[in-house]
Design a protein around this motif. Structure first.
Motif, mmCIF file in Angstrom:
data_model
loop_
_atom_site.group_PDB
_atom_site.id
_atom_site.type_symbol
_atom_site.label_atom_id
_atom_site.label_comp_id
_atom_site.label_asym_id
_atom_site.label_seq_id
_atom_site.Cartn_x
_atom_site.Cartn_y
_atom_site.Cartn_z
ATOM 1 N N THR A 12 0.835 -1.202 0.000
ATOM 2 C CA THR A 12 0.000 0.000 0.000
ATOM 3 C C THR A 12 0.868 1.248 0.000
ATOM 4 O O THR A 12 0.610 2.196 -0.751
ATOM 5 C CB THR A 12 -0.952 0.004 1.219
ATOM 6 O OG1 THR A 12 -1.782 -1.155 1.147
ATOM 7 C CG2 THR A 12 -1.809 1.250 1.243
ATOM 8 N N GLU A 65 2.405 1.739 -3.454
ATOM 9 C CA GLU A 65 1.420 2.239 -4.411
ATOM 10 C C GLU A 65 1.034 3.682 -4.092
ATOM 11 O O GLU A 65 0.869 4.508 -4.996
ATOM 12 C CB GLU A 65 0.178 1.339 -4.409
ATOM 13 C CG GLU A 65 -0.798 1.683 -5.509
ATOM 14 C CD GLU A 65 -1.974 0.722 -5.570
ATOM 15 O OE1 GLU A 65 -3.001 1.128 -6.125
ATOM 16 O OE2 GLU A 65 -1.871 -0.421 -5.076
ATOM 17 N N LEU A 66 0.907 4.005 -2.820
ATOM 18 C CA LEU A 66 0.573 5.368 -2.411
ATOM 19 C C LEU A 66 1.673 6.347 -2.842
ATOM 20 O O LEU A 66 1.391 7.422 -3.389
ATOM 21 C CB LEU A 66 0.361 5.422 -0.897
ATOM 22 C CG LEU A 66 -0.113 6.736 -0.291
ATOM 23 C CD1 LEU A 66 -1.431 7.197 -0.915
ATOM 24 C CD2 LEU A 66 -0.272 6.571 1.218
ATOM 25 N N ASN A 108 3.746 5.937 -5.310
ATOM 26 C CA ASN A 108 3.688 6.052 -6.775
ATOM 27 C C ASN A 108 2.565 6.979 -7.228
ATOM 28 O O ASN A 108 2.753 7.784 -8.143
ATOM 29 C CB ASN A 108 3.526 4.676 -7.417
ATOM 30 C CG ASN A 108 4.772 3.836 -7.301
ATOM 31 O OD1 ASN A 108 5.874 4.352 -7.151
ATOM 32 N ND2 ASN A 108 4.619 2.527 -7.343
ATOM 33 N N GLN A 109 1.413 6.879 -6.595
ATOM 34 C CA GLN A 109 0.292 7.737 -6.987
ATOM 35 C C GLN A 109 0.532 9.194 -6.599
ATOM 36 O O GLN A 109 0.201 10.110 -7.356
ATOM 37 C CB GLN A 109 -1.012 7.213 -6.394
ATOM 38 C CG GLN A 109 -1.448 5.925 -7.072
ATOM 39 C CD GLN A 109 -2.832 5.485 -6.655
ATOM 40 O OE1 GLN A 109 -3.678 6.297 -6.338
ATOM 41 N NE2 GLN A 109 -3.043 4.178 -6.667
ATOM 42 N N ILE A 110 1.114 9.408 -5.434
ATOM 43 C CA ILE A 110 1.433 10.777 -5.011
ATOM 44 C C ILE A 110 2.470 11.382 -5.957
ATOM 45 O O ILE A 110 2.329 12.524 -6.399
ATOM 46 C CB ILE A 110 1.913 10.797 -3.539
ATOM 47 C CG1 ILE A 110 0.717 10.545 -2.610
ATOM 48 C CG2 ILE A 110 2.601 12.112 -3.196
ATOM 49 C CD1 ILE A 110 1.091 10.343 -1.150
ATOM 50 N N SER A 151 3.052 10.527 -9.005
ATOM 51 C CA SER A 151 2.438 10.712 -10.314
ATOM 52 C C SER A 151 1.637 12.014 -10.344
ATOM 53 O O SER A 151 1.658 12.745 -11.331
ATOM 54 C CB SER A 151 1.530 9.521 -10.629
ATOM 55 O OG SER A 151 0.854 9.720 -11.843
ATOM 56 N N GLU A 152 0.946 12.289 -9.261
ATOM 57 C CA GLU A 152 0.128 13.509 -9.163
ATOM 58 C C GLU A 152 0.987 14.751 -8.938
ATOM 59 O O GLU A 152 0.721 15.808 -9.490
ATOM 60 C CB GLU A 152 -0.884 13.355 -8.022
ATOM 61 C CG GLU A 152 -1.945 14.406 -7.995
ATOM 62 C CD GLU A 152 -2.858 14.381 -9.206
ATOM 63 O OE1 GLU A 152 -3.045 15.460 -9.811
ATOM 64 O OE2 GLU A 152 -3.382 13.308 -9.546
ATOM 65 N N LYS A 196 -7.360 16.144 -4.643
ATOM 66 C CA LYS A 196 -6.669 15.099 -5.404
ATOM 67 C C LYS A 196 -6.305 13.918 -4.502
ATOM 68 O O LYS A 196 -6.422 12.765 -4.904
ATOM 69 C CB LYS A 196 -5.429 15.669 -6.080
ATOM 70 C CG LYS A 196 -5.765 16.649 -7.195
ATOM 71 C CD LYS A 196 -4.521 17.239 -7.810
ATOM 72 C CE LYS A 196 -4.885 18.218 -8.913
ATOM 73 N NZ LYS A 196 -3.688 18.839 -9.496
ATOM 74 N N ASN A 198 -9.277 11.681 -3.886
ATOM 75 C CA ASN A 198 -9.527 10.770 -5.022
ATOM 76 C C ASN A 198 -8.601 9.553 -4.972
ATOM 77 O O ASN A 198 -9.026 8.427 -5.235
ATOM 78 C CB ASN A 198 -9.376 11.502 -6.351
ATOM 79 C CG ASN A 198 -10.538 12.418 -6.633
ATOM 80 O OD1 ASN A 198 -11.647 12.191 -6.162
ATOM 81 N ND2 ASN A 198 -10.288 13.463 -7.397
ATOM 82 N N ILE A 199 -7.351 9.790 -4.635
ATOM 83 C CA ILE A 199 -6.396 8.686 -4.511
ATOM 84 C C ILE A 199 -6.851 7.725 -3.415
ATOM 85 O O ILE A 199 -6.858 6.500 -3.600
ATOM 86 C CB ILE A 199 -4.978 9.225 -4.211
ATOM 87 C CG1 ILE A 199 -4.413 9.950 -5.442
ATOM 88 C CG2 ILE A 199 -4.046 8.098 -3.760
ATOM 89 C CD1 ILE A 199 -3.127 10.722 -5.168
ATOM 90 N N ASN A 206 -9.794 5.345 -4.112
ATOM 91 C CA ASN A 206 -9.386 4.151 -4.871
ATOM 92 C C ASN A 206 -8.842 3.066 -3.942
ATOM 93 O O ASN A 206 -9.107 1.885 -4.144
ATOM 94 C CB ASN A 206 -8.358 4.517 -5.939
ATOM 95 C CG ASN A 206 -8.958 5.352 -7.043
ATOM 96 O OD1 ASN A 206 -10.142 5.265 -7.346
ATOM 97 N ND2 ASN A 206 -8.145 6.198 -7.649
#
Length: 151
Positions: A7, A10-11, A13-15, A17-18, A130, A133-134, A137
């Motif tokens: 987790t 992935e968190l 990576n998403q942060i 990416s944003e 934002k 939204n992450i 998911n």
């Protein structure tokens, strides 16, 4: 611990990416996610019951194994997200430990949003929308992760 590590990864990576310019110590976050509950290896009743004894025990275990105070702190800080002295790395380990099971804690998420906002010097509300939204998911996947862990 595997789920919290996954987790956190992935968190991150998403942060990133944003917000690609965010300054995070990714290795430290992943180390914290991987070792945050190590104290439960000796405080076994907290594998199944709530408790905080494993936090201090985990810090001592890691320090006795030669890990630095900076690395060992996650065993203590992962359950203490209310502490105002926590870094963004601490907060992301705390968040990873909660969000994988779908647990949304508004105050923790606000602290993470503020830490990201401060890190990037971007308006808090822009970050929070934002980030929310992450986290939605992650919450949507929680039931499957809980079932997987209980197998």
């Amino acid at each position: 611990m595997q789920i919290v590590y996954s987790t956190a990864n992935e968190l991150i990576n998403q942060i990133k990416s944003e917000w690609p310019t965010i300054n995070l110590d990714e290795e430290l976050i992943l180390f914290g996610a991987c070792t945050h509950d190590i104290g439960k290896s000796e405080v076994k009743e907290e594998l199944y019951e709530k408790g905080k004894k494993h936090e201090l025990k985990g810090k001592f275990i890691l320090e006795n194994l030669g890990f630095t105070k900076e690395e060992s702190r996650f065993a203590l800080t992962h359950g203490n997200w209310q502490d105002d002295s926590l870094t963004i790395e601490d907060l992301l380990v705390c968040l990873s430990d909660k969000i994988w099971k779908g647990k949304r804690i508004e105050r923790l998420e606000e602290k993470v949003g503020k830490a990201i906002s401060d890190n990037l010097n971007i308006d808090y509300w822009e970050i929070y929308l934002k980030l929310d939204n992450i986290l939605v998911n992650f919450s949507d996947k929680a039931d499957n992760l809980i079932l997987w862990q209980n197998e």
